[in-house]
Design a protein around this motif. Structure first.
Motif, PDB file in Angstrom:
ATOM      1  N   ALA A 175       2.293  -4.892  -7.764  1.00  0.00           N
ATOM      2  CA  ALA A 175       2.312  -3.445  -7.588  1.00  0.00           C
ATOM      3  C   ALA A 175       1.955  -3.152  -6.140  1.00  0.00           C
ATOM      4  O   ALA A 175       0.930  -3.630  -5.642  1.00  0.00           O
ATOM      5  N   ILE A 176       2.820  -2.386  -5.462  1.00  0.00           N
ATOM      6  CA  ILE A 176       2.624  -2.088  -4.043  1.00  0.00           C
ATOM      7  C   ILE A 176       2.640  -0.570  -3.853  1.00  0.00           C
ATOM      8  O   ILE A 176       3.618   0.092  -4.222  1.00  0.00           O
ATOM      9  N   PRO A 177       1.581  -0.001  -3.272  1.00  0.00           N
ATOM     10  CA  PRO A 177       1.592   1.433  -2.991  1.00  0.00           C
ATOM     11  C   PRO A 177       2.694   1.779  -1.990  1.00  0.00           C
ATOM     12  O   PRO A 177       3.022   0.985  -1.099  1.00  0.00           O
ATOM     13  N   VAL A 178       3.245   2.969  -2.145  1.00  0.00           N
ATOM     14  CA  VAL A 178       4.285   3.478  -1.249  1.00  0.00           C
ATOM     15  C   VAL A 178       3.796   4.808  -0.701  1.00  0.00           C
ATOM     16  O   VAL A 178       3.367   5.686  -1.454  1.00  0.00           O
ATOM     17  N   LEU A 179       3.845   4.956   0.609  1.00  0.00           N
ATOM     18  CA  LEU A 179       3.444   6.201   1.265  1.00  0.00           C
ATOM     19  C   LEU A 179       4.571   6.642   2.184  1.00  0.00           C
ATOM     20  O   LEU A 179       5.032   5.848   3.030  1.00  0.00           O
ATOM     21  N   ARG A 180       5.033   7.877   1.996  1.00  0.00           N
ATOM     22  CA  ARG A 180       6.144   8.421   2.789  1.00  0.00           C
ATOM     23  C   ARG A 180       7.353   7.479   2.783  1.00  0.00           C
ATOM     24  O   ARG A 180       7.989   7.258   3.814  1.00  0.00           O
ATOM     25  N   GLY A 181       7.609   6.858   1.628  1.00  0.00           N
ATOM     26  CA  GLY A 181       8.787   6.013   1.470  1.00  0.00           C
ATOM     27  C   GLY A 181       8.663   4.616   2.032  1.00  0.00           C
ATOM     28  O   GLY A 181       9.644   3.880   2.073  1.00  0.00           O
ATOM     29  N   ARG A 182       7.473   4.230   2.451  1.00  0.00           N
ATOM     30  CA  ARG A 182       7.278   2.902   3.037  1.00  0.00           C
ATOM     31  C   ARG A 182       6.271   2.101   2.223  1.00  0.00           C
ATOM     32  O   ARG A 182       5.240   2.618   1.813  1.00  0.00           O
ATOM     33  N   LEU A 183       6.591   0.812   2.044  1.00  0.00           N
ATOM     34  CA  LEU A 183       5.645  -0.084   1.400  1.00  0.00           C
ATOM     35  C   LEU A 183       4.372  -0.128   2.236  1.00  0.00           C
ATOM     36  O   LEU A 183       4.436  -0.286   3.463  1.00  0.00           O
ATOM     37  N   MET A 184       3.225  -0.002   1.619  1.00  0.00           N
ATOM     38  CA  MET A 184       1.956   0.015   2.343  1.00  0.00           C
ATOM     39  C   MET A 184       1.417  -1.404   2.539  1.00  0.00           C
ATOM     40  O   MET A 184       0.253  -1.691   2.253  1.00  0.00           O
ATOM     41  N   LEU A 185       2.271  -2.270   3.050  1.00  0.00           N
ATOM     42  CA  LEU A 185       1.857  -3.639   3.363  1.00  0.00           C
ATOM     43  C   LEU A 185       1.090  -3.642   4.675  1.00  0.00           C
ATOM     44  O   LEU A 185       1.319  -2.787   5.545  1.00  0.00           O
ATOM     45  N   GLY A 186       0.211  -4.608   4.829  1.00  0.00           N
ATOM     46  CA  GLY A 186      -0.535  -4.754   6.071  1.00  0.00           C
ATOM     47  C   GLY A 186       0.369  -5.232   7.199  1.00  0.00           C
ATOM     48  O   GLY A 186       1.513  -5.652   6.979  1.00  0.00           O
ATOM     49  N   THR A 187      -0.158  -5.203   8.397  1.00  0.00           N
ATOM     50  CA  THR A 187       0.602  -5.553   9.597  1.00  0.00           C
ATOM     51  C   THR A 187       1.273  -6.919   9.487  1.00  0.00           C
ATOM     52  O   THR A 187       2.414  -7.082   9.886  1.00  0.00           O
ATOM     53  N   TRP A 188       0.606  -7.904   8.932  1.00  0.00           N
ATOM     54  CA  TRP A 188       1.133  -9.265   8.885  1.00  0.00           C
ATOM     55  C   TRP A 188       1.557  -9.673   7.481  1.00  0.00           C
ATOM     56  O   TRP A 188       1.635 -10.851   7.173  1.00  0.00           O
TER      57      TRP A 188
END
Length: 152
Positions: A103-116
């Motif tokens: 499960a990955i949060p999405v904010l403003r249509g973007r996956l909220m993955l970390g920088t790396w």
């Protein structure tokens, strides 16, 4: 904000014993559907492949992870289940050690993955396969439709 939900299946042709970065493909799909804020669930429909979130900067990390999984569950005549070949039961073990859904949060249509970070499909078998990943987004529609992201 208008609620939205979608469920679809992403087909991926894998390379043997490899990690396949799905982040860009899934991100493009979220943008094309004008996804806003919500939660994306990704589920791989197989017992010998898995999903993971891992570092995307240094390819040595992926190679080291695959090698470590091979040491934990080596191929060979060690297992009762061998109908599908000597790499199949080790692939099942590797899937148990990793995950079949994320499960990955999405904010403003973007996956909220970390920088790396990237979302990877991990092929545990020694042959290429056609794998299916079910994507389920539940959240809101973007306030304004976005133009497609530029290709890198």
């Amino acid at each position: 904000m208008e609620p939205m939900q979608f469920i679809e299946t992403l087909a991926v042709r894998t390379r043997p014993r490899a990690m396949h970065d799905l982040s860009q493909t899934i991100g493009e799909r979220l943008r094309s559907l004008d996804a806003g804020d919500g939660l994306l669930t990704a589920f791989v429909r197989h017992t010998s492949a898995s999903l993971t979130i891992q570092e995307n900067a240094d390819p040595d990390v992926q190679a080291d992870l695959l090698d470590a999984l091979d040491r934990l569950a080596p191929a060979g005549p060690l297992y009762r289940h061998s109908v599908e070949g000597p790499d199949d039961m080790p692939a099942h073990i590797k899937t148990v050690l990793t995950s079949t859904s994320l499960a990955i949060p999405v904010l403003r249509g973007r996956l909220m993955l970390g920088t790396w970070q990237a979302l990877y499909l991990v092929e545990h078998r020694a042959q290429p396969h056609q794998r299916e990943i079910v994507l389920h987004f539940a959240g809101t529609r973007a306030l304004e439709p976005r133009p497609p992201a530029p290709r890198r």
